[in-house]
Design a protein around this motif. Structure first.
Motif, PDB file in Angstrom:
ATOM      1  N   VAL A 694       0.836  -1.193   0.000  1.00  0.00           N
ATOM      2  CA  VAL A 694       0.000   0.000   0.000  1.00  0.00           C
ATOM      3  C   VAL A 694       0.869   1.240   0.000  1.00  0.00           C
ATOM      4  N   SER A 695       1.911   1.225   0.803  1.00  0.00           N
ATOM      5  CA  SER A 695       2.847   2.348   0.848  1.00  0.00           C
ATOM      6  C   SER A 695       4.261   1.834   0.924  1.00  0.00           C
ATOM      7  N   VAL A 696       5.183   2.655   0.446  1.00  0.00           N
ATOM      8  CA  VAL A 696       6.595   2.303   0.475  1.00  0.00           C
ATOM      9  C   VAL A 696       7.397   3.518   0.916  1.00  0.00           C
ATOM     10  N   THR A 697       8.627   3.288   1.294  1.00  0.00           N
ATOM     11  CA  THR A 697       9.524   4.378   1.657  1.00  0.00           C
ATOM     12  C   THR A 697      10.277   4.836   0.416  1.00  0.00           C
ATOM     13  N   MET A 698      10.070   6.090   0.037  1.00  0.00           N
ATOM     14  CA  MET A 698      10.756   6.650  -1.134  1.00  0.00           C
ATOM     15  C   MET A 698      11.961   7.463  -0.662  1.00  0.00           C
ATOM     16  N   VAL A 699      13.131   7.135  -1.183  1.00  0.00           N
ATOM     17  CA  VAL A 699      14.363   7.840  -0.838  1.00  0.00           C
ATOM     18  C   VAL A 699      14.494   9.079  -1.730  1.00  0.00           C
ATOM     19  N   VAL A 700      14.790  10.228  -1.097  1.00  0.00           N
ATOM     20  CA  VAL A 700      15.000  11.461  -1.848  1.00  0.00           C
ATOM     21  C   VAL A 700      16.468  11.850  -1.734  1.00  0.00           C
ATOM     22  N   GLN A 701      17.135  11.977  -2.872  1.00  0.00           N
ATOM     23  CA  GLN A 701      18.551  12.333  -2.903  1.00  0.00           C
ATOM     24  C   GLN A 701      18.728  13.716  -3.518  1.00  0.00           C
ATOM     25  N   VAL A 702      19.781  14.387  -3.081  1.00  0.00           N
ATOM     26  CA  VAL A 702      20.224  15.630  -3.718  1.00  0.00           C
ATOM     27  C   VAL A 702      21.655  15.404  -4.149  1.00  0.00           C
ATOM     28  N   ASN A 703      21.875  15.457  -5.453  1.00  0.00           N
ATOM     29  CA  ASN A 703      23.199  15.167  -6.018  1.00  0.00           C
ATOM     30  C   ASN A 703      23.730  13.814  -5.547  1.00  0.00           C
ATOM     31  N   GLY A 704      22.821  12.849  -5.487  1.00  0.00           N
ATOM     32  CA  GLY A 704      23.218  11.480  -5.164  1.00  0.00           C
ATOM     33  C   GLY A 704      23.332  11.162  -3.694  1.00  0.00           C
ATOM     34  N   LYS A 705      23.135  12.125  -2.804  1.00  0.00           N
ATOM     35  CA  LYS A 705      23.223  11.881  -1.366  1.00  0.00           C
ATOM     36  C   LYS A 705      21.827  11.908  -0.752  1.00  0.00           C
ATOM     37  N   VAL A 706      21.562  10.941   0.132  1.00  0.00           N
ATOM     38  CA  VAL A 706      20.242  10.827   0.741  1.00  0.00           C
ATOM     39  C   VAL A 706      19.993  12.013   1.672  1.00  0.00           C
ATOM     40  N   ARG A 707      18.871  12.710   1.410  1.00  0.00           N
ATOM     41  CA  ARG A 707      18.521  13.871   2.239  1.00  0.00           C
ATOM     42  C   ARG A 707      17.177  13.699   2.939  1.00  0.00           C
ATOM     43  N   ASP A 708      16.326  12.771   2.481  1.00  0.00           N
ATOM     44  CA  ASP A 708      15.043  12.579   3.129  1.00  0.00           C
ATOM     45  C   ASP A 708      14.476  11.217   2.724  1.00  0.00           C
ATOM     46  N   ARG A 709      13.527  10.750   3.528  1.00  0.00           N
ATOM     47  CA  ARG A 709      12.774   9.530   3.216  1.00  0.00           C
ATOM     48  C   ARG A 709      11.304   9.828   3.439  1.00  0.00           C
ATOM     49  N   LEU A 710      10.472   9.508   2.446  1.00  0.00           N
ATOM     50  CA  LEU A 710       9.058   9.830   2.504  1.00  0.00           C
ATOM     51  C   LEU A 710       8.225   8.563   2.341  1.00  0.00           C
ATOM     52  N   GLU A 711       7.173   8.433   3.166  1.00  0.00           N
ATOM     53  CA  GLU A 711       6.227   7.347   2.994  1.00  0.00           C
ATOM     54  C   GLU A 711       5.225   7.755   1.920  1.00  0.00           C
ATOM     55  N   VAL A 712       5.163   6.981   0.824  1.00  0.00           N
ATOM     56  CA  VAL A 712       4.303   7.339  -0.301  1.00  0.00           C
ATOM     57  C   VAL A 712       3.479   6.132  -0.735  1.00  0.00           C
ATOM     58  N   ASP A 713       2.417   6.402  -1.501  1.00  0.00           N
ATOM     59  CA  ASP A 713       1.590   5.343  -2.068  1.00  0.00           C
ATOM     60  C   ASP A 713       2.438   4.495  -3.017  1.00  0.00           C
ATOM     61  N   ALA A 714       2.295   3.186  -2.928  1.00  0.00           N
ATOM     62  CA  ALA A 714       3.107   2.296  -3.770  1.00  0.00           C
ATOM     63  C   ALA A 714       2.840   2.513  -5.254  1.00  0.00           C
ATOM     64  N   ALA A 715       1.665   3.073  -5.580  1.00  0.00           N
ATOM     65  CA  ALA A 715       1.316   3.295  -6.991  1.00  0.00           C
ATOM     66  C   ALA A 715       1.576   4.740  -7.425  1.00  0.00           C
ATOM     67  N   ILE A 716       2.391   5.474  -6.680  1.00  0.00           N
ATOM     68  CA  ILE A 716       2.651   6.882  -6.980  1.00  0.00           C
ATOM     69  C   ILE A 716       3.234   7.042  -8.390  1.00  0.00           C
ATOM     70  N   ASP A 717       2.796   8.095  -9.097  1.00  0.00           N
ATOM     71  CA  ASP A 717       3.331   8.327 -10.444  1.00  0.00           C
ATOM     72  C   ASP A 717       4.539   9.260 -10.374  1.00  0.00           C
ATOM     73  N   GLU A 718       5.206   9.439 -11.513  1.00  0.00           N
ATOM     74  CA  GLU A 718       6.450  10.207 -11.567  1.00  0.00           C
ATOM     75  C   GLU A 718       6.242  11.673 -11.196  1.00  0.00           C
TER      76      GLU A 718
END
Length: 755
Positions: A694-718
């Protein structure tokens, strides 16, 4: 008679007796007729390393056969993959056993040649083929004429040329072959370059430091001067193609293919093995034992001390028989290579009690070919190659014809079914011996000519230097002789029968055989003392625990070192499964969210284990089941799912675990009221919709380095993933209100912002 692998430094590995090679009349299978077909792996799923090993073993080479002529008029035929370098041949080398050595050898060289032949006879082919061995050889005194330029070149003998490969003779081109170059330098023979290296200065001789094998242009070679050459094989190399055409136009040579593979020697001069079903008539003719007299059985009253060699030779009742006309004859006493039996044993499994044929055609029509076969990679060029050959030969002899008819009768197309023995092959890894520290001992006694004769040996892990004559770890033990590593040296300690041995951890009287020596991580072997007996483990932990640990602890195709402590974890896992499967579950406050979460995990486990089983990934399959166990333990404590959801999860756990731990799952299945056997139930099928996150943890990077992790819907679009990533407060601090150069979105797992 020994195999090549049993000869070490010219001696029997067991007895140390000198070994010589003799020519013998023996039985062979014409395996080389199938060389090209064995090089094709079409339609079978075998690992690349096995294919490569078999391909290299068969060793298909493209080139030309060329005949040199001796001064006596005899022809010496050679096979060469580089006929384009014929103009650079400065000498020839024959195998010491080559039949023309006798006529080529001059009186002045005869003693040296004979001595070298005798020396070579004591070496195995494996030893002779070692690339790093020093090059040796002897000049015969004779010469041969190079057919392309009529030059007279010397003929040598050397042990690196084998009579069983090719024609047992080579033309030597030292300028463009590393082995020939080393030989030429060793014996001060001429070197004649015939390739101008691409992009380099011409080769200068004298002055060459190594042979040149690479692209360029042919030089000093008459009709093919100026032709380009490359590193391709056969006619794909322009200079090779041009030379073959030139040779064939003048009847000086012909295009040819050669194989490293040899016909299969099936004769063994020993008692153990299937008797070779052949009979020698008094006339000298040879005939096969009639079908009605098969199989030929070994005698049960053989005398192994009757004389030298194969004891069957001395068993009159076995040897003396009659031929097809009832006349006295002699039975072949060579037995067959045991790989003969293992090459078709899978067929006998189809109908082991059938006495009218090797196998039942109806059974073969249903079961063949073998779907999945497993074994060790060490069999790549023996058993696995032999069974492929056997299958193809049996096909061509018509032994599958009845099975093919049965297949057609049942609506199955037999085309290609009998071309290969196994459709899928996988090699298992090897479990190595566990690393173990040796006992730390205190030795008292007396020094005697460089070693110590012990009067007492005491195991003491806390002992320090000075507590005895020798204090240290046992690094090796050979019967009653110990190698003890002290702080300064390794000391040899002899422990006679009169010495006392004290091992406090082992009650009762102790002896030297109970002392433990250091073990490295290496292949298990009785001689190393690092063998783990599975029977002992089954007695201590149970068969299911041993099976589960073996499947969980290692990647199946890699293996690894044994860990005596790890098996306890597998036992705890099965204990947990037992408790979960046998408790009386009663639902408490039921949570629909927990039910959905459990069902999702159950169907994910079904999907994951199913894939892993098919891919031979037992370790990750067990890991998935351990994860399901963990979730079920938590639910058992708070009773937060319905009985139906609980039962579905427990039954799934048992069914997925059944192939790995068959006994405990069967017992739990019946205790839960299951009908029939757990092993006769349908394999659990995953519902993709129920397994979807139902939901997954999406990793957010800035210039290749992890800066945040967000819980998002598994079917989230681009677009949504990009918007949420850019809106993150943690990311805003890096973007600083500017526009990013690029956003790489891989929903739902990753967004990378480039600034």
């Amino acid at each position: 008679v020994l195999a090549n692998e049993q000869v070490i430094d010219g001696k029997d590995e067991r007895t140390g007796q000198p070994v010589i090679q003799k020519t013998m009349e023996q039985w062979f299978f014409a395996m080389t007729k199938y060389a090209d077909e064995l090089l094709s792996f079409e339609g079978i799923d075998w690992p690349d390393p096995i294919r490569i090993m078999q391909t290299n073993w068969i060793g298909r080479s493209e080139g030309a056969d060329v005949a040199f002529t001796t001064e006596h008029g005899d022809q010496i035929e050679v096979f060469t993959t580089r006929p384009d370098t014929l103009w650079g041949a400065t000498f020839m080398v024959l195998a010491p056993e080559h039949p023309l050595v006798e006529s080529l050898t001059t009186d002045e060289q005869r003693d040296a040649v004979t001595a070298y032949q005798n020396e070579t006879a004591r070496r195995s082919e494996i030893e002779r083929m070692e690339a790093e061995a020093e090059k040796t050889g002897v000049f015969t005194g004779g010469y041969a004429i190079n057919p392309v330029n009529d030059e007279r070149i010397p003929v040598w003998i050397a042990d690196y040329v084998l009579l069983t490969y090719g024609s047992g003779a080579i033309m030597a081109v030292p300028a463009h072959d590393e082995r020939d170059f080393e030989f030429a330098r060793q014996f001060d023979l001429p070197v004649a370059p015939v390739i101008h290296p691409a992009g380099q200065d011409p080769l200068q001789e004298p002055g060459m430091e190594a042979s040149y094998v690479g692209p360029g242009v042919i030089v000093n070679s008459g009709p093919i001067d100026g032709v380009a050459t490359n590193t391709e094989k056969g006619r794909k190399n322009p200079s090779v193609a041009a030379t073959i055409d030139w040779l064939e136009e003048r009847s000086l040579g012909r295009e040819a293919i050669n194989y490293r593979l040899r016909d299969w020697l099936i004769s063994r001069q020993r008692f153990w093995g299937s008797p070779t079903p052949m009979i020698f008539r008094d006339s000298g003719a040879v005939e096969a034992v009639p079908d009605e007299d098969l199989p030929v059985l070994l005698p049960e009253d053989v005398d192994f001390k009757a004389g030298a060699g194969n004891p069957l030779n001395h068993h009159d009742a076995f040897v003396h028989t009659v031929d097809s006309e009832g006349e006295p004859a002699r039975r072949e006493t060579d037995t067959l290579d045991t790989f003969m039996c293992s090459s078709w044993y899978q067929l006998r499994y189809l109908s082991p009690d059938l006495d009218s044929a090797a196998f039942d055609p109806e059974e073969a029509a249903y079961w063949l070919p073998v779907d999945v076969y497993t074994g060790g990679a060490e069999h790549a060029t023996m058993h696995l190659l032999y069974t492929r050959f056997f299958t193809k030969a049996m096909r061509d002899l018509g032994l599958y014809d009845d099975a093919a008819d049965a297949m057609r009768h049942h609506g199955r197309d037999p085309a290609g079914v009998f071309d290969e023995p196994m459709l899928m092959y996988r090699s298992q890894g090897q479990i190595l011996g566990e690393e173990r520290a040796g006992d730390r001992i205190v030795v008292d006694g007396a020094r005697d000519e460089g070693h110590v004769v012990a009067s007492s040996v005491r195991v003491d892990p806390t002992a320090t230097e000075g507590d005895g004559l020798v204090v240290g770890e046992i690094v090796r033990r050979t019967e009653t002789v110990l190698q003890v590593r002290t702080e300064r040296e390794t000391v040899t300690v002899e422990v006679p029968g009169s010495a006392t041995v004290d091992i406090p951890a082992i009650p009762g009287d102790n002896d030297v055989n109970q002392l433990k020596h250091h073990l490295e991580i290496q292949r298990m072997s009785k001689s190393r003392g690092n063998v783990v007996d599975p029977d002992d483990l089954v007695t201590q932990y149970g068969a299911d625990t041993v099976r589960t640990y073996l499947m969980f602890a290692y990647e199946w195709q890699k293996g690894g070192p044994w860990d005596s402590r790890g098996i306890v974890g597998a036992r705890r896992f099965l204990d947990d499964v037992w408790k979960l499967g046998t408790i009386e579950y009663a639902a408490g406050e039921v949570s629909q969210e927990t039910i959905a979460s459990l069902r999702r995990l159950v169907h994910q486990a079904r999907s994951k284990v199913d894939r892993d089983m098919a891919a031979f990934k037992w370790n990750t399959a067990v890991a998935t089941l351990m994860g399901l166990r963990n979730e079920l333990q938590a639910i058992a404590r708070d009773a937060s799912v319905s009985p139906e959801a609980w039962s579905e999860a427990i039954e799934t756990l048992l069914l997925l675990l059944a192939p790995i731990a068959p006994f405990v799952t069967e017992e739990i299945w019946h205790r839960r009221g299951g009908e029939s056997s757990v092993h006769q139930q349908a394999w659990p099928v995953a519902d993709a919709e129920l397994a979807r996150e139902v939901s997954v943890t999406m990793v957010v990077q800035v210039n290749g380095k992890v800066r945040d992790r967000l819980e998002v819907d598994a079917a989230i679009d681009e677009a949504t993933a990009t918007r949420l990533a850019l809106a993150s407060e943690k990311v805003q601090g890096y973007v600083e209100g500017g526009e990013p150069k690029k956003v790489i979105a891989r929903p739902p797992k990753l967004v990378n912002i480039v600034i």
